[in-house]
Design a protein around this motif. Structure first.
Motif, short mmCIF file in Angstrom:
data_model
loop_
_atom_site.label_atom_id
_atom_site.label_comp_id
_atom_site.label_asym_id
_atom_site.label_seq_id
_atom_site.Cartn_x
_atom_site.Cartn_y
_atom_site.Cartn_z
N LEU A 271 100.30 -147.53 -32.71
CA LEU A 271 101.19 -146.51 -33.26
C LEU A 271 102.53 -146.49 -32.53
N VAL A 272 102.47 -146.53 -31.21
CA VAL A 272 103.70 -146.47 -30.40
C VAL A 272 104.57 -147.71 -30.69
N ARG A 273 103.92 -148.87 -30.78
CA ARG A 273 104.67 -150.10 -31.08
C ARG A 273 105.40 -149.98 -32.42
N ALA A 274 104.68 -149.52 -33.44
CA ALA A 274 105.26 -149.42 -34.78
C ALA A 274 106.40 -148.41 -34.78
N ALA A 275 106.18 -147.27 -34.13
CA ALA A 275 107.18 -146.21 -34.15
C ALA A 275 108.44 -146.63 -33.39
N ARG A 276 108.24 -147.31 -32.23
CA ARG A 276 109.39 -147.68 -31.40
C ARG A 276 110.18 -148.82 -32.03
N SER A 277 109.49 -149.79 -32.64
CA SER A 277 110.23 -150.96 -33.11
C SER A 277 111.02 -150.64 -34.37
N ARG A 278 110.57 -149.66 -35.16
CA ARG A 278 111.26 -149.41 -36.43
C ARG A 278 112.05 -148.11 -36.46
N ARG A 279 111.59 -147.15 -35.67
CA ARG A 279 112.23 -145.83 -35.66
C ARG A 279 112.41 -145.24 -37.06
N ARG A 280 111.38 -145.40 -37.87
CA ARG A 280 111.39 -144.76 -39.19
C ARG A 280 110.12 -143.93 -39.29
N PRO A 281 110.14 -142.68 -38.82
CA PRO A 281 108.93 -141.88 -38.86
C PRO A 281 108.52 -141.61 -40.31
N GLY A 282 107.25 -141.39 -40.52
CA GLY A 282 106.74 -141.08 -41.85
C GLY A 282 105.46 -140.30 -41.70
N PRO A 283 104.95 -139.76 -42.80
CA PRO A 283 103.78 -138.89 -42.75
C PRO A 283 102.56 -139.52 -42.06
N TYR A 284 102.32 -140.81 -42.26
CA TYR A 284 101.12 -141.39 -41.65
C TYR A 284 101.29 -141.55 -40.14
N GLN A 285 102.49 -141.99 -39.73
CA GLN A 285 102.74 -142.10 -38.29
C GLN A 285 102.61 -140.73 -37.61
N LEU A 286 103.14 -139.70 -38.28
CA LEU A 286 103.08 -138.36 -37.68
C LEU A 286 101.65 -137.84 -37.61
N GLN A 287 100.88 -138.05 -38.68
CA GLN A 287 99.48 -137.61 -38.64
C GLN A 287 98.72 -138.36 -37.55
N ALA A 288 99.01 -139.65 -37.41
CA ALA A 288 98.34 -140.43 -36.37
C ALA A 288 98.74 -139.90 -35.00
N ALA A 289 100.02 -139.52 -34.84
CA ALA A 289 100.48 -139.00 -33.55
C ALA A 289 99.77 -137.69 -33.21
N ILE A 290 99.52 -136.87 -34.23
CA ILE A 290 98.80 -135.61 -34.00
C ILE A 290 97.37 -135.90 -33.55
N ILE A 308 101.85 -130.78 -30.53
CA ILE A 308 101.22 -130.87 -31.86
C ILE A 308 101.99 -130.02 -32.87
N LEU A 309 102.44 -128.84 -32.42
CA LEU A 309 103.21 -127.96 -33.30
C LEU A 309 104.52 -128.63 -33.74
N VAL A 310 105.18 -129.31 -32.81
CA VAL A 310 106.42 -130.02 -33.13
C VAL A 310 106.14 -131.11 -34.17
N LEU A 311 105.05 -131.84 -33.95
CA LEU A 311 104.71 -132.92 -34.89
C LEU A 311 104.41 -132.36 -36.29
N TYR A 312 103.70 -131.21 -36.34
CA TYR A 312 103.44 -130.59 -37.64
C TYR A 312 104.74 -130.16 -38.32
N ASP A 313 105.68 -129.65 -37.53
CA ASP A 313 106.96 -129.25 -38.12
C ASP A 313 107.67 -130.46 -38.72
N MET A 314 107.63 -131.59 -38.01
CA MET A 314 108.26 -132.81 -38.53
C MET A 314 107.54 -133.26 -39.80
N LEU A 315 106.22 -133.19 -39.76
CA LEU A 315 105.43 -133.62 -40.91
C LEU A 315 105.74 -132.75 -42.14
N LEU A 316 105.84 -131.42 -41.91
CA LEU A 316 106.14 -130.52 -43.02
C LEU A 316 107.54 -130.77 -43.58
N HIS A 317 108.44 -131.18 -42.70
CA HIS A 317 109.79 -131.49 -43.15
C HIS A 317 109.78 -132.71 -44.07
#
Lengths: 402, 112
Positions: A271-290, A308-317
């Protein structure tokens, strides 16, 4: 016969899954007809499922399946000279076929097909499940599944749905369809809402396998890796989700010693590799992060709820949904308290009236606030709404001792 | 493959059109004209239907034909035009309609 002569149910599923999609993809390319190719592959798989348990899995299952499909095709298509001529010339391995399964997946998950057709087709064509296996997994009649597949195949042929990778500009949207199908498969398997099967293992295996295939083939799409990480993080904790009697164990009460720490670390690294190399967050990455936040906590008390609350806020956005708001309310309980969390649930009554977890969550919060009678009523409502035997048992037990 | 695109007008869209000034209306028509020009190599034929109040529906099969005023669907969504196109596959048709600038609903149906 090889040592894979071990023809247990799971071994068979694994072999079929590995080869059915490849064979289907190459036959669709070679014959240029999705429906005919699929019929031949399905026929070969059904023959294999009949014969392998007794005879053992052949050394070269791919060549075996191909030979059966080809023979069957020559037999069936006697009158259709073009396909016959094409099949006649085929040998296995077919001339340097690249892995075409990605094209196959995109065709099966084409947005012009209904979601239920996308799911049935993907399971059958890409994973090699038989109609009976799909029917059993979703607890619907075989005739219903067969009809769904027949209709979908006709639509592919007659409406001109192409066997082609979407161009780069359309890829993100089309990938979204595929990810949604895999995620639904996973959920159906993991949180199976049907009685008698609190955990249907097969669909979870298929979902993880599909997610891995996809992540491998579209390495530049972080959401594919995000979904794979999400599935693996959930599975890493699977052993602790049920007690010896098959009862569901809540996150707070799970024996974390039974979590697969190595699998958690690997999935988190993915997850960290995918998130860092692309820097395009999305619902699945955020759920995985939670889920990773939960998985990394040594015990329930040291859970990083603020994060976790911050991640949920991003996910809801990115992907507003009442179910996500419900989960966020749970995180809010541990940062701002049960009363604040309870207030958040009021808006969810209408959209989630028939969602058992809303009522179960309300019951928990009410109980934390000492409002026992109301809690009991909420638990009863939740119990009436769930068909999952493990969830039912958990709620019934709570009603017993409150 | 050959497809018919059926353009469907909704009540909300009709209201939007009504509320437009002459200038806005002209711009809307221009956008439609540009879309047709842009895809002229794929459009083999197209027709815009006259407003739905001009439609007449006939129902057969129950003795005498029953003739009624108005379109056959008594809904809020009415077919307002057709275009026949010839493209490689459904994806090309989908891509083409993704830039359609007018009514908010379209049906794509193959024909042979």
């Amino acid at each position: 016969m090889s040592e894979s002569g071990d023809a247990s149910h799971e071994a068979l599923a694994r072999v079929v899954r590995e080869h059915a999609g490849r064979l289907a993809a190459s036959l669709v390319s070679l014959l240029g007809d999705f429906s005919t190719a699929e019929d031949l592959v399905q026929d070969a798989i059904e023959t294999a499922l009949r014969r392998w348990p007794a005879e053992g899995v052949p050394d070269r299952p791919d060549a075996w399946l191909f030979t059966v499909a080809r023979r069957r095709g020559l037999d069936l298509l006697r009158r259709e000279s073009t396909y016959r001529a094409k099949l006649d010339r085929l040998t296995w391995p077919a001339p340097a076929v690249p892995d075409d399964r990605l094209r196959l997946i995109f065709t099966c998950c084409h947005p012009a097909l209904s979601r239920s057709a996308q799911i049935a087709l993907t399971l059958r064509v890409v994973c090699g499940l038989s109609t009976a296996q799909i029917a059993a997994a979703f607890v619907v009649g075989e005739a219903t599944v067969a009809q769904r597949i027949t209709r979908a195949k006709r639509k592919i042929g007659e409406a001109g749905i192409p066997f082609r990778l979407p161009p780069p500009r359309e890829l993100p949207a089309r990938l979204g369809e595929v990810l949604a199908v895999i995620y639904l498969l996973f959920n159906e398997g993991y949180l199976s809402s049907t009685p008698e099967r609190a955990q249907a293992r097969d669909l979870v295996d298929d979902a993880e396998w599909l997610a891995a295939l996809l992540a491998n083939q579209v390495p530049k799409e972080p959401e594919a890796a995000g979904l794979l990480a999400l599935i693996r993080l959930h599975r890493a904790r699977g052993a602790a989700r049920f007690d010896a009697a098959g009862r569901l164990v809540l996150l707070a009460d799970q024996d974390r010693g039974r979590w697969d720490r190595q699998a958690i670390e690997e999935a988190t690294a993915l997850l960290v590799r995918a998130a860092r190399s692309r820097r395009r967050p999305g619902p699945y990455q955020l759920q995985a992060a939670i889920v990773a936040c939960h998985a990394e906590a040594a015990d329930f008390e040291s859970t990083d709820w603020a994060q976790i609350l911050v991640l949920y806020d991003m996910l809801l956005h990115l992907a507003p949904s009442p179910v996500t708001r419900l989960h966020r309310a749970v995180a809010l309980r541990y940062t701002k308290g049960a009363a604040a969390a309870l207030a958040e649930l009021d808006d969810l009554d209408e959209p989630l009236a028939r969602y058992p977890l809303l009522h179960a969550t309300r019951a928990e919060l009410l109980r934390a606030l000492g409002r026992r009678d109301e809690a009991r009523r909420a638990d009863e409502q939740a119990l009436a709404l769930t068909a999952n035997p493990a969830q039912q048992a958990l709620l019934a037990e709570r009603l017993d001792w409150t | 493959m050959k497809y018919v695109l059926m353009f469907v007008e909704t009540e909300a869209f009709a209201k939007e059109l009504e509320a437009m000034s002459a200038l806005e209306l002209e711009a809307a028509y221009d956008a439609v004209g540009r879309w047709f020009a842009e895809h002229s190599d794929k459009i083999t034929h197209h027709t815009r239907l006259d407003p739905m109040h001009t439609a007449t529906t006939v129902r057969l099969g129950g003795g005498e034909p029953v003739v009624t005023d108005g379109p056959f669907v008594e809904g809020k969504e009415v077919v307002s035009g057709f275009a026949e196109i010839e493209v490689a596959d459904l994806d090309e048709a989908l891509k083409m309609v993704s830039t359609w600038p007018a009514c908010p609903l379209l049906e794509i149906r193959p024909f042979s």
